[in-house]
Design a protein around this motif. Structure first.
Motif, PDB file in Angstrom:
ATOM      1  N   VAL A   1       2.720 -18.851  10.469  1.00  0.00           N
ATOM      2  CA  VAL A   1       2.662 -18.273  11.814  1.00  0.00           C
ATOM      3  C   VAL A   1       1.991 -19.285  12.732  1.00  0.00           C
ATOM      4  O   VAL A   1       0.842 -19.676  12.509  1.00  0.00           O
ATOM      5  N   SER A   2       2.682 -19.702  13.759  1.00  0.00           N
ATOM      6  CA  SER A   2       2.136 -20.687  14.690  1.00  0.00           C
ATOM      7  C   SER A   2       1.129 -20.022  15.622  1.00  0.00           C
ATOM      8  O   SER A   2       1.158 -18.800  15.821  1.00  0.00           O
ATOM      9  N   PRO A   3       0.230 -20.808  16.220  1.00  0.00           N
ATOM     10  CA  PRO A   3      -0.692 -20.236  17.201  1.00  0.00           C
ATOM     11  C   PRO A   3       0.029 -19.525  18.339  1.00  0.00           C
ATOM     12  O   PRO A   3      -0.423 -18.474  18.802  1.00  0.00           O
ATOM     13  N   ALA A   4       1.161 -20.072  18.778  1.00  0.00           N
ATOM     14  CA  ALA A   4       1.909 -19.434  19.870  1.00  0.00           C
ATOM     15  C   ALA A   4       2.466 -18.084  19.440  1.00  0.00           C
ATOM     16  O   ALA A   4       2.420 -17.106  20.195  1.00  0.00           O
ATOM     17  N   SER A   5       2.993 -18.004  18.216  1.00  0.00           N
ATOM     18  CA  SER A   5       3.521 -16.738  17.715  1.00  0.00           C
ATOM     19  C   SER A   5       2.408 -15.720  17.541  1.00  0.00           C
ATOM     20  O   SER A   5       2.585 -14.529  17.844  1.00  0.00           O
ATOM     21  N   PHE A   6       1.272 -16.172  17.065  1.00  0.00           N
ATOM     22  CA  PHE A   6       0.142 -15.271  16.888  1.00  0.00           C
ATOM     23  C   PHE A   6      -0.315 -14.719  18.232  1.00  0.00           C
ATOM     24  O   PHE A   6      -0.551 -13.507  18.390  1.00  0.00           O
ATOM     25  N   ASP A   7      -0.421 -15.585  19.214  1.00  0.00           N
ATOM     26  CA  ASP A   7      -0.803 -15.167  20.568  1.00  0.00           C
ATOM     27  C   ASP A   7       0.178 -14.129  21.104  1.00  0.00           C
ATOM     28  O   ASP A   7      -0.231 -13.102  21.672  1.00  0.00           O
ATOM     29  N   ARG A   8       1.451 -14.365  20.896  1.00  0.00           N
ATOM     30  CA  ARG A   8       2.479 -13.453  21.403  1.00  0.00           C
ATOM     31  C   ARG A   8       2.383 -12.078  20.736  1.00  0.00           C
ATOM     32  O   ARG A   8       2.480 -11.048  21.399  1.00  0.00           O
TER      33      ARG A   8
ATOM     34  N   GLY B   1       0.827  -1.201   0.000  1.00  0.00           N
ATOM     35  CA  GLY B   1       0.000   0.000   0.000  1.00  0.00           C
ATOM     36  C   GLY B   1       0.853   1.237   0.000  1.00  0.00           C
ATOM     37  O   GLY B   1       2.091   1.183  -0.059  1.00  0.00           O
ATOM     38  N   ARG B   2       0.194   2.390   0.067  1.00  0.00           N
ATOM     39  CA  ARG B   2       0.927   3.651   0.064  1.00  0.00           C
ATOM     40  C   ARG B   2       1.858   3.763   1.267  1.00  0.00           C
ATOM     41  O   ARG B   2       2.900   4.414   1.208  1.00  0.00           O
ATOM     42  N   ALA B   3       1.473   3.129   2.360  1.00  0.00           N
ATOM     43  CA  ALA B   3       2.294   3.215   3.575  1.00  0.00           C
ATOM     44  C   ALA B   3       3.433   2.195   3.582  1.00  0.00           C
ATOM     45  O   ALA B   3       4.222   2.167   4.522  1.00  0.00           O
ATOM     46  N   GLY B   4       3.518   1.365   2.539  1.00  0.00           N
ATOM     47  CA  GLY B   4       4.579   0.367   2.484  1.00  0.00           C
ATOM     48  C   GLY B   4       4.021  -1.036   2.404  1.00  0.00           C
ATOM     49  O   GLY B   4       2.870  -1.251   2.026  1.00  0.00           O
ATOM     50  N   VAL B   5       4.844  -1.981   2.775  1.00  0.00           N
ATOM     51  CA  VAL B   5       4.477  -3.397   2.706  1.00  0.00           C
ATOM     52  C   VAL B   5       3.977  -3.865   4.069  1.00  0.00           C
ATOM     53  O   VAL B   5       4.612  -3.628   5.094  1.00  0.00           O
ATOM     54  N   TRP B   6       2.825  -4.529   4.057  1.00  0.00           N
ATOM     55  CA  TRP B   6       2.264  -5.136   5.266  1.00  0.00           C
ATOM     56  C   TRP B   6       2.596  -6.620   5.258  1.00  0.00           C
ATOM     57  O   TRP B   6       2.331  -7.322   4.296  1.00  0.00           O
ATOM     58  N   ARG B   7       3.201  -7.070   6.338  1.00  0.00           N
ATOM     59  CA  ARG B   7       3.462  -8.497   6.546  1.00  0.00           C
ATOM     60  C   ARG B   7       2.896  -8.869   7.910  1.00  0.00           C
ATOM     61  O   ARG B   7       3.350  -8.375   8.938  1.00  0.00           O
ATOM     62  N   ALA B   8       1.918  -9.758   7.886  1.00  0.00           N
ATOM     63  CA  ALA B   8       1.233 -10.089   9.134  1.00  0.00           C
ATOM     64  C   ALA B   8       2.184 -10.647  10.183  1.00  0.00           C
ATOM     65  O   ALA B   8       2.061 -10.341  11.370  1.00  0.00           O
ATOM     66  N   GLU B   9       3.158 -11.460   9.748  1.00  0.00           N
ATOM     67  CA  GLU B   9       4.069 -12.071  10.722  1.00  0.00           C
ATOM     68  C   GLU B   9       4.954 -11.047  11.408  1.00  0.00           C
ATOM     69  O   GLU B   9       5.540 -11.322  12.458  1.00  0.00           O
ATOM     70  N   ARG B  10       5.036  -9.851  10.839  1.00  0.00           N
ATOM     71  CA  ARG B  10       5.839  -8.782  11.419  1.00  0.00           C
ATOM     72  C   ARG B  10       4.989  -7.680  12.049  1.00  0.00           C
ATOM     73  O   ARG B  10       5.387  -7.077  13.056  1.00  0.00           O
ATOM     74  N   ASP B  11       3.815  -7.425  11.473  1.00  0.00           N
ATOM     75  CA  ASP B  11       3.070  -6.209  11.788  1.00  0.00           C
ATOM     76  C   ASP B  11       1.777  -6.417  12.562  1.00  0.00           C
ATOM     77  O   ASP B  11       1.105  -5.440  12.896  1.00  0.00           O
ATOM     78  N   TYR B  12       1.407  -7.652  12.853  1.00  0.00           N
ATOM     79  CA  TYR B  12       0.095  -7.869  13.478  1.00  0.00           C
ATOM     80  C   TYR B  12       0.016  -7.234  14.867  1.00  0.00           C
ATOM     81  O   TYR B  12      -1.046  -6.748  15.272  1.00  0.00           O
ATOM     82  N   GLY B  13       1.116  -7.216  15.589  1.00  0.00           N
ATOM     83  CA  GLY B  13       1.100  -6.593  16.911  1.00  0.00           C
ATOM     84  C   GLY B  13       0.735  -5.122  16.835  1.00  0.00           C
ATOM     85  O   GLY B  13      -0.029  -4.606  17.673  1.00  0.00           O
ATOM     86  N   ARG B  14       1.265  -4.424  15.844  1.00  0.00           N
ATOM     87  CA  ARG B  14       0.945  -3.002  15.654  1.00  0.00           C
ATOM     88  C   ARG B  14      -0.540  -2.830  15.340  1.00  0.00           C
ATOM     89  O   ARG B  14      -1.181  -1.895  15.829  1.00  0.00           O
ATOM     90  N   LEU B  15      -1.087  -3.738  14.547  1.00  0.00           N
ATOM     91  CA  LEU B  15      -2.509  -3.689  14.243  1.00  0.00           C
ATOM     92  C   LEU B  15      -3.346  -3.903  15.500  1.00  0.00           C
ATOM     93  O   LEU B  15      -4.330  -3.192  15.743  1.00  0.00           O
ATOM     94  N   ALA B  16      -2.969  -4.888  16.312  1.00  0.00           N
ATOM     95  CA  ALA B  16      -3.708  -5.154  17.552  1.00  0.00           C
ATOM     96  C   ALA B  16      -3.667  -3.954  18.483  1.00  0.00           C
ATOM     97  O   ALA B  16      -4.661  -3.635  19.157  1.00  0.00           O
ATOM     98  N   ALA B  17      -2.529  -3.259  18.527  1.00  0.00           N
ATOM     99  CA  ALA B  17      -2.410  -2.076  19.372  1.00  0.00           C
ATOM    100  C   ALA B  17      -3.378  -0.984  18.928  1.00  0.00           C
ATOM    101  O   ALA B  17      -4.067  -0.366  19.754  1.00  0.00           O
ATOM    102  N   LEU B  18      -3.449  -0.746  17.617  1.00  0.00           N
ATOM    103  CA  LEU B  18      -4.369   0.270  17.111  1.00  0.00           C
ATOM    104  C   LEU B  18      -5.821  -0.132  17.381  1.00  0.00           C
ATOM    105  O   LEU B  18      -6.652   0.710  17.747  1.00  0.00           O
ATOM    106  N   ALA B  19      -6.128  -1.411  17.200  1.00  0.00           N
ATOM    107  CA  ALA B  19      -7.495  -1.870  17.435  1.00  0.00           C
ATOM    108  C   ALA B  19      -7.889  -1.696  18.891  1.00  0.00           C
ATOM    109  O   ALA B  19      -9.039  -1.353  19.207  1.00  0.00           O
ATOM    110  N   ALA B  20      -6.929  -1.907  19.785  1.00  0.00           N
ATOM    111  CA  ALA B  20      -7.223  -1.775  21.212  1.00  0.00           C
ATOM    112  C   ALA B  20      -7.615  -0.356  21.582  1.00  0.00           C
ATOM    113  O   ALA B  20      -8.393  -0.134  22.516  1.00  0.00           O
ATOM    114  N   THR B  21      -7.085   0.628  20.845  1.00  0.00           N
ATOM    115  CA  THR B  21      -7.395   2.024  21.179  1.00  0.00           C
ATOM    116  C   THR B  21      -8.847   2.376  20.898  1.00  0.00           C
ATOM    117  O   THR B  21      -9.354   3.372  21.432  1.00  0.00           O
TER     118      THR B  21
END
Length: 309
Positions: free
Chosen positions: A263-270, A226-246
């Protein structure tokens, strides 16, 4: 193949005519077959000749009693090829049998428009059926459906009694498709319930406005540019969860989904926990809907319901 299809034979009688007829775990990873009414969608992971592709499509169509089969080629490098070879990956015409430009199929009695030749994604992801069912059963008052695609979660939230549902997606085309799905279920929603634009931008905008939701649904792609760059869930999901929490109300819930076999369930949880910690929110897992029984042995989909403090 016949035995696999027989194991799903009960689904139409239960109000589901869109489902995974044969999963990759039942074909040694070579192919999968999705059924949408009388149309089939063959996802091919093996390198076959054109003659072999037609032969396999015909076998699938005849075994499942379908009118036509559409082909989706899914090589490992499809992330790039999807941008430059879309017609080869997803031919618009059936490879076998009759054309079905659009099919109205049911999922737990809820109608959805499926377009088998439209693209690699045909309007709904069958593996998330249990998660959509959970949303319908537990829909609170206010719901934010991020990465809404054709609004399957939004429709179920509305049918479940939610009074306000916001659907956010970067594609106007799929939001219009989502409005058609709303209409199929007789659900009325104002145009401003369908928010066009970047999900990350919308999270920030909603936070500035002070809008909060009792349930935030996150169903992003595993990879996107996208315009903001490349999204990779295995790297960026934590940032998404943080924004959603707000924008999740105190005591609210988050439904986090990820379709990524790497992405393993444990990694996703983390990742989700670290994202919540960034905003000072605590969270606990309520349940994990997972994929349906028509995805035996599936490990690619992570679907987790979080209760936030």
């Amino acid at each position: 193949m016949t035995a696999a299809l027989a194991r799903r034979a009960h689904l139409p009688a239960q109000g589901t005519t869109f489902y995974r007829g044969v999963h990759t775990t039942e074909t040694a990873g070579e192919f999968a077959l999705d059924v949408a009414g009388d149309a089939g969608v063959l996802s091919l992971y093996a390198d076959l000749s054109p003659e072999e592709e037609i032969e396999l499509a015909g076998a699938c169509g005849e075994a499942a009693g379908l009118a036509g089969i559409y082909l989706k080629r899914r090589p490992p490098e499809a992330r790039h090829a999807a941008n430059v070879e879309r017609d080869w990956l997803s031919p618009p015409d059936p490879i076998w049998g009759e054309a079905r430009e659009e099919v109205t199929a049911l999922e737990n009695g809820v109608p959805f428009l499926i377009r088998p030749g439209a693209d690699l994604s045909i309007g709904l992801f069958a593996d998330a059926r249990p998660a959509r069912g959970w949303v319908r059963q537990h829909a609170p008052t206010r719901v934010l459906n991020a990465f809404a695609y054709t609004c399957g979660f939004g429709v179920n939230a509305s049918l479940g009694g939610a009074q306000a549902v916001k659907n956010v997606d970067l594609s106007r085309k799929v939001l219009v498709w989502g409005q058609e799905n709303y209409a199929l279920s007789g659900v009325s929603a104002p145009d401003d319930d369908f928010l066009y634009g970047d999900v990350f931008d919308w999270f920030r905008r909603l936070e500035r406005r002070g809008d909060t939701f009792d349930l935030v649904i996150l169903d992003p792609p595993s990879f996107a540019r996208g315009r903001a760059g490349v999204w990779r869930a295995e790297r960026d999901y934590g940032r998404l969860a943080a924004l959603a929490a707000t924008v999740t109300a105190p005591g609210g819930q988050m439904l986090t989904l990820l379709n990524h076999a790497g992405v393993s369930p444990a990694s996703f949880d983390r990742m989700v926990r670290l994202g919540l910690e960034e905003t000072g929110r605590g969270g606990r897992v309520l349940e994990s809907p997972g994929a349906g029984a028509d995805f035996p042995g599936a490990t690619h989909l992570k679907a987790v319901v979080w209760a936030l403090d």
